[in-house]
Design an enzyme around this catalytic site. Structure first.
Site, PDB file in Angstrom:
ATOM      1  N   THR A  14     -37.653 -18.145   6.462  1.00 35.21           N
ATOM      2  CA  THR A  14     -36.526 -18.811   5.803  1.00 35.21           C
ATOM      3  C   THR A  14     -36.973 -20.148   5.212  1.00 35.21           C
ATOM      4  O   THR A  14     -36.181 -20.867   4.640  1.00 35.21           O
ATOM      5  CB  THR A  14     -35.385 -19.063   6.802  1.00 35.21           C
ATOM      6  OG1 THR A  14     -35.932 -19.689   7.960  1.00 35.21           O
ATOM      7  CG2 THR A  14     -34.689 -17.778   7.192  1.00 35.21           C
ATOM      8  N   GLY A  35     -21.443 -16.070  16.894  1.00 32.57           N
ATOM      9  CA  GLY A  35     -20.675 -17.305  16.710  1.00 32.57           C
ATOM     10  C   GLY A  35     -19.215 -17.122  17.072  1.00 32.57           C
ATOM     11  O   GLY A  35     -18.636 -17.914  17.813  1.00 32.57           O
ATOM     12  N   ASP A  89     -27.334 -12.004  13.586  1.00 35.65           N
ATOM     13  CA  ASP A  89     -26.117 -11.835  12.775  1.00 35.65           C
ATOM     14  C   ASP A  89     -25.161 -10.800  13.363  1.00 35.65           C
ATOM     15  O   ASP A  89     -24.442 -10.116  12.641  1.00 35.65           O
ATOM     16  CB  ASP A  89     -26.451 -11.428  11.329  1.00 35.65           C
ATOM     17  CG  ASP A  89     -27.469 -12.361  10.714  1.00 35.65           C
ATOM     18  OD1 ASP A  89     -27.272 -13.572  10.817  1.00 35.65           O
ATOM     19  OD2 ASP A  89     -28.459 -11.867  10.146  1.00 35.65           O
ATOM     20  N   ALA A 115     -31.130 -20.025  11.056  1.00 33.34           N
ATOM     21  CA  ALA A 115     -30.087 -18.999  11.047  1.00 33.34           C
ATOM     22  C   ALA A 115     -28.763 -19.727  11.169  1.00 33.34           C
ATOM     23  O   ALA A 115     -28.728 -20.933  11.385  1.00 33.34           O
ATOM     24  CB  ALA A 115     -30.278 -18.025  12.200  1.00 33.34           C
ATOM     25  N   GLY A 116     -27.693 -18.984  11.030  1.00 31.52           N
ATOM     26  CA  GLY A 116     -26.404 -19.659  11.088  1.00 31.52           C
ATOM     27  C   GLY A 116     -25.371 -18.889  11.867  1.00 31.52           C
ATOM     28  O   GLY A 116     -25.427 -17.675  11.959  1.00 31.52           O
ATOM     29  N   HIS A 117     -24.474 -19.634  12.465  1.00 32.89           N
ATOM     30  CA  HIS A 117     -23.306 -19.044  13.097  1.00 32.89           C
ATOM     31  C   HIS A 117     -22.129 -19.312  12.184  1.00 32.89           C
ATOM     32  O   HIS A 117     -21.954 -20.433  11.732  1.00 32.89           O
ATOM     33  CB  HIS A 117     -22.989 -19.753  14.406  1.00 32.89           C
ATOM     34  CG  HIS A 117     -23.797 -19.287  15.556  1.00 32.89           C
ATOM     35  ND1 HIS A 117     -24.221 -17.992  15.706  1.00 32.89           N
ATOM     36  CD2 HIS A 117     -24.228 -19.942  16.639  1.00 32.89           C
ATOM     37  CE1 HIS A 117     -24.889 -17.889  16.826  1.00 32.89           C
ATOM     38  NE2 HIS A 117     -24.919 -19.059  17.413  1.00 32.89           N
TER      39      HIS A 117
HETATM   40  P1  GDP Z   1     -24.027 -14.680  14.215  1.00 30.09           P
HETATM   41  O1  GDP Z   1     -25.204 -15.423  13.711  1.00 30.09           O
HETATM   42  O2  GDP Z   1     -24.398 -13.648  15.225  1.00 30.09           O
HETATM   43  O3  GDP Z   1     -22.918 -15.571  14.669  1.00 30.09           O
HETATM   44  O4  GDP Z   1     -23.461 -13.852  13.019  1.00 30.09           O
HETATM   45  P2  GDP Z   1     -22.919 -14.353  11.608  1.00 30.09           P
HETATM   46  O5  GDP Z   1     -22.179 -15.599  11.785  1.00 30.09           O
HETATM   47  O6  GDP Z   1     -23.976 -14.341  10.591  1.00 30.09           O
HETATM   48  O7  GDP Z   1     -21.979 -13.130  11.279  1.00 30.09           O
HETATM   49  C1  GDP Z   1     -20.772 -13.107  11.603  1.00 30.09           C
HETATM   50  C2  GDP Z   1     -19.955 -12.881  10.347  1.00 30.09           C
HETATM   51  O8  GDP Z   1     -19.140 -11.786  10.570  1.00 30.09           O
HETATM   52  C3  GDP Z   1     -19.028 -14.034  10.069  1.00 30.09           C
HETATM   53  O9  GDP Z   1     -18.735 -14.125   8.703  1.00 30.09           O
HETATM   54  C4  GDP Z   1     -17.797 -13.663  10.864  1.00 30.09           C
HETATM   55  O10 GDP Z   1     -16.617 -14.297  10.425  1.00 30.09           O
HETATM   56  C5  GDP Z   1     -17.776 -12.184  10.642  1.00 30.09           C
HETATM   57  N1  GDP Z   1     -17.210 -11.406  11.734  1.00 30.09           N
HETATM   58  C6  GDP Z   1     -17.423 -11.541  13.076  1.00 30.09           C
HETATM   59  N2  GDP Z   1     -16.760 -10.594  13.754  1.00 30.09           N
HETATM   60  C7  GDP Z   1     -16.129  -9.830  12.825  1.00 30.09           C
HETATM   61  C8  GDP Z   1     -15.313  -8.668  12.889  1.00 30.09           C
HETATM   62  O11 GDP Z   1     -15.029  -8.121  13.953  1.00 30.09           O
HETATM   63  N3  GDP Z   1     -14.883  -8.149  11.713  1.00 30.09           N
HETATM   64  C9  GDP Z   1     -15.195  -8.696  10.511  1.00 30.09           C
HETATM   65  N4  GDP Z   1     -14.740  -8.125   9.399  1.00 30.09           N
HETATM   66  N5  GDP Z   1     -15.970  -9.798  10.407  1.00 30.09           N
HETATM   67  C10 GDP Z   1     -16.420 -10.347  11.553  1.00 30.09           C
END
Ligand code: GDP
Length: 424
Positions: free
Chosen positions: A129, A16, A12, A38-40
């Protein structure tokens, strides 16, 4: 050029959005491990999308997206992801999606086995999960898995399903004391969802080898982070696959290749889903504030994530395990509300100060050494150059860069596609 984008911590980290950003110049995006556990999350002009299985490049029609042999695929879930894209007018064809014939199918009984095991474990559970991931990887390695390529051969598939279901029922009926599963139901399920996916199934090794010969740009995206890696993570609170960059060629079909560039994604603070040691964890109101500011709820499950201070010890270990050449630092804007920003600079174990990340039972005894940095208390989401940032935000970035001994090349300051700073 072969580029891996990987998580440095517990997952997380915002991989993504980094893949979405960096995929602009790519020809191919490959997911090489994991399943729909897990999710992006990707936000762009077409809307907000959560992908559990599909590679993040799926929103760009000029990119070929690949689901590699290192993945485990719940084909019913994949069909529902394709449906949700179709509803938003995004058309996926066999030209922009390819699935490895060697990827293992996550069957409905794997999901059941996951639930039965969590039930059995009661309060000793590992925070699964319950998407069947551990049972399907276990079956892969004990050679009871059914692979995507088998869908083309219905007669031998039927025989395999009959054999495997007999084996699974030993555990389901005699082990867990639950109602046995019916092979015909499983076979019908495979035919139903498999039929739709057949056009996408291919020998990915052949495809990627040719792409490399043609000098195409390929990005390899991982799910979760270094600390969830089955070998190098905080076992047994890990996932069941390899989340590290070194596995990218193996999980993609080109085991003899090496990455040219590895971008490690690091969040400006810590978050973690599920059980296990999490040394820099915050509690109470402090945690609630950070969770709210960062919207830290699981993309796959909606579970509230545990949150904590930036952890230098764990993150430096993550960089090492991933072999990160550079860092993308995400969610810096989330810290804008803080007067002073806590950082876990070292661990204390039995009174001794530790800088190297300990894996295993020793980690359970680790206590965080917390130091504070100045906050900036202003909106930074409009900043597009390093110079635009308040000086204390710049100081925070350079502190992290020094501590990790790895160059920070991107800082993201918001979820939107253009809300980031590129540092040359
Ligand atoms: P992943 O599994 O590593 O892709 O992570 P997630 O998708 O679970 O987490 C990313 C979340 O953080 C999403 O809701 C994105 O839109 C948000 N996000 C990513 N980068 C930023 C950032 O720089 N600032 C903010 N506020 N949100 C972000």
């Amino acid at each position: 050029m072969k580029t891996a984008i990987v998580g440095i911590n517990w997952g997380d980290e915002g991989k993504g959005r980094m893949v979405d950003l960096l995929s602009q110049d790519q020809d191919i995006v490959v997911r090489y491990q994991g399943g729909n556990n897990a999710g992006h999350t990707v936000v762009n002009e077409k809307g907000k999308f959560i992908f559990n299985l599909l590679p993040s490049g799926i929103l760009r029609d000029d990119i070929v997206n690949i689901m590699g042999n290192g993945m485990v695929i719940d084909i019913e879930h994949l069909c529902s992801e394709l449906d949700s894209l179709q509803e938003k007018g995004i058309i996926v064809t066999e030209k922009n999606l390819k699935i490895s014939d060697k990827a293992v199918i996550c069957m409905p009984y794997h999901v059941l086995l996951d639930q039965y095991e969590e039930e059995r474990l009661k309060d000793k559970k590992y925070g699964s999960t319950k998407r069947g991931i551990a049972p399907v990887y276990a079956d892969k390695y004990r050679k009871k898995g059914i692979r995507m390529g088998e869908l083309f051969f219905e007669d031998s598939l039927k025989e395999r399903v009959q054999d495997v279901v007999k084996y699974e029922n030993l555990l389901i009926e005699k082990g867990y004391g639950k109602e046995k599963i019916d092979w015909q139901e499983m076979y019908d399920w495979l035919l139903k969802y498999g039929e739709r996916l057949k056009p996408y199934i291919a020998d990915i090794g052949v495809f990627l080898t040719e792409a490399i010969r043609d000098n195409q740009d390929i990005m390899f995206e991982a799910q979760l982070g270094a600390l969830r890696d089955i070998d190098y993570g905080i076992y047994p609170y890990t996932t069941s696959s390899s989340t590290i960059a070194a596995y990218a060629p193996i999980g993609s079909g080109i085991p003899g290749e090496k990455m040219d560039r590895t971008v490690g994604v690091v969040k400006a603070y810590s978050s973690c889903v599920g059980e296990g040691p999490f040394t820099a964890e915050m509690e109470g109101e402090e945690a609630d504030k950070l969770r709210e500011a960062g919207e830290e709820y699981g993309a796959a499950t909606g579970r509230p994530r545990r949150v904590g201070a930036f952890d230098v010890v764990a993150t430096r270990y993550g960089c090492l395990v991933q072999g990160a050449d550079e860092i993308a630092l995400t969610k810096l804007d989330v810290l804008s509300y803080m007067e002073n920003i806590p950082v876990c600079t070292a661990y204390k174990i039995d009174g001794e100060k530790i800088n190297d990340f300990p894996v295993g039972p020793k980690l359970d005894r680790a206590e965080p050494v917390i130091e504070y940095m100045f906050g900036w208390k202003e909106d930074i989401t409009k900043c597009r150059k390093l110079e635009d940032l308040p000086s204390s935000a710049r100081a925070y970035i350079s502190y992290i860069q020094r501590a990790l001994e790895t160059k920070i090349t991107y800082v993201s300051v918001g979820p939107g596609r253009d809300e980031y700073i590129k540092i040359d």
